[in-house]
Write a protein that holds these residues in place. Structure first.
Motif, PDB file in Angstrom:
ATOM      1  N   LEU A 181       0.832  -1.204   0.000  1.00 49.01           N
ATOM      2  CA  LEU A 181       0.000   0.000   0.000  1.00 49.01           C
ATOM      3  C   LEU A 181       0.864   1.251   0.000  1.00 49.01           C
ATOM      4  N   ALA A 182       1.955   1.235   0.762  1.00 47.55           N
ATOM      5  CA  ALA A 182       2.846   2.395   0.807  1.00 47.55           C
ATOM      6  C   ALA A 182       3.448   2.665  -0.571  1.00 47.55           C
ATOM      7  N   ASN A 183       3.874   1.615  -1.273  1.00 52.00           N
ATOM      8  CA  ASN A 183       4.430   1.803  -2.612  1.00 52.00           C
ATOM      9  C   ASN A 183       3.397   2.378  -3.571  1.00 52.00           C
ATOM     10  N   LEU A 184       2.175   1.891  -3.492  1.00 51.32           N
ATOM     11  CA  LEU A 184       1.117   2.386  -4.377  1.00 51.32           C
ATOM     12  C   LEU A 184       0.800   3.850  -4.091  1.00 51.32           C
ATOM     13  N   LEU A 185       0.781   4.223  -2.821  1.00 42.15           N
ATOM     14  CA  LEU A 185       0.520   5.614  -2.477  1.00 42.15           C
ATOM     15  C   LEU A 185       1.637   6.530  -2.962  1.00 42.15           C
ATOM     16  N   VAL A 186       2.885   6.071  -2.834  1.00 41.22           N
ATOM     17  CA  VAL A 186       4.011   6.874  -3.313  1.00 41.22           C
ATOM     18  C   VAL A 186       3.925   7.065  -4.824  1.00 41.22           C
TER      19      VAL A 186
END
Length: 336
Positions: A106-111
């Motif tokens: 999720l963190a990668n997608l948000l970035v």
């Protein structure tokens, strides 16, 4: 951990990387480097196969998380300074969330949503929508390829999970700050020419995720080293591919190169580098090689574009190294 289990995991990562890259070009995805990068992240972060029924759920998650960047486009167009500051704050929050044990995918997608999508939308809103669509399609293909890789090299029942690096909550703010400072220059360049600097943003995001250790000088050396090694491997693979240009040869050469790195990632071959080094090296190799194939299909000067792209990657890696050492010095100076 048993050697046989590490061999399976190495083969699984290699199969996933090669399958996703070849399939992306085979079916003509608009941004073919997204699926292999996502596939490598899924296989590196998880040892259990994702059920195929979760693929649509992940695609919706991609649309929601990456679509968050669409909300920042009006601000970036009409109030650039405010928009850039909001992107920086958003990146800081996401990186800190990941450091405190949050969901890495999720963190990668948000970035990606805050950088790739928002940067593309400053030039053309349709381009931003196409990036979100490409992310959703890339995620679907990545999940499918991970399922195939798990089918070829299944995880044994009751296999031990790989050791996870302990989260350093006390230093989460400092690590998030340096990751944000690493990504922001690439994002600012993307505001000028998003179509040209999208690969640079992906590289910067990879560097920001790689720079999560507390030993700054060692991490700084690994940032530059993984980029240079990926560039050398990309040149070797391009030279080998030029001997016989075919999609199957692209698959076979990437499979060989990915297996060479995956064996070191799984400690089947002795290495002094961290797992993050080899994951970053593999993702950078896929970006460089995939972009070169795209340049060739578009009739561009492949060698000139590769030299410029690799030069930018090395520059952003050097900048990231400076940020690592500087932030670490500031952190030690205030006694955190």
């Amino acid at each position: 951990m048993p050697i046989e289990l590490r061999r399976r995991r190495a083969w699984r990562l290699a199969w996933g990387a090669a399958l996703s890259l070849a399939a992306s070009f085979g079916i003509g995805l608009p941004v073919p480097i997204l699926a292999p990068v996502l596939c490598v992240l899924l296989l590196a972060m998880r040892t259990a196969a994702l059920p195929l029924r979760l693929a649509p759920v992940l695609a919706v998650l991609v649309l929601l998380s990456c679509g968050s960047g669409l909300l920042l486009i009006p601000l970036l167009r009409h109030a650039p300074l405010t928009g850039v500051l909001l992107v920086a704050l958003g990146l800081f929050w996401v990186f800190r969330y990941a450091q405190r044990g949050g969901n890495g995918l999720l963190a990668n997608l948000l970035v990606i949503g805050l950088t790739l999508v928002a940067g593309a939308g400053t030039r053309d809103f349709e381009l931003a929508l196409s990036v979100v669509e490409a992310m959703a399609k890339g995620m679907l293909l990545a999940v499918l390829c991970t399922a195939v890789a798990h089918g070829l090299c299944p995880e044994p029942a009751h296999a031990p999970a790989p050791a996870q690096a302990p989260s350093v909550v006390a230093d989460a703010g400092w690590i998030a700050l340096r990751a944000t400072l690493i990504v922001m220059p690439a994002f600012l360049l993307a505001l000028v020419a998003p179509d040209r600097f999208m690969p640079l943003i992906m590289k910067a995001v990879s560097l920001g995720q790689q720079a999560d250790g507390t030993e700054a000088r060692q991490a700084a050396r690994e940032l530059v080293g993984s980029t240079l090694l990926a560039g050398v491997l990309a040149m070797l693979l391009w030279g080998a591919l030029s001997l016989f240009v075919h999609l199957w040869m692209l698959f076979l050469w990437v499979l060989l190169a990915a297996l060479w790195q995956a064996r070191r990632l799984q400690r089947l071959v002795a290495t002094r580098h961290s797992p993050a080094y080899w994951v970053s090296c593999l993702t950078t190799l896929l970006i460089l090689l995939g972009q070169s194939v795209q340049d060739s299909l578009a009739g561009q000067d492949v060698y000139r574009a590769f030299a410029v792209r690799l030069g930018l990657f090395v520059l952003v890696s050097l900048y990231a190294s400076v940020m690592l050492v500087w932030i670490d010095g500031r952190r030690r100076g205030v006694g955190v």
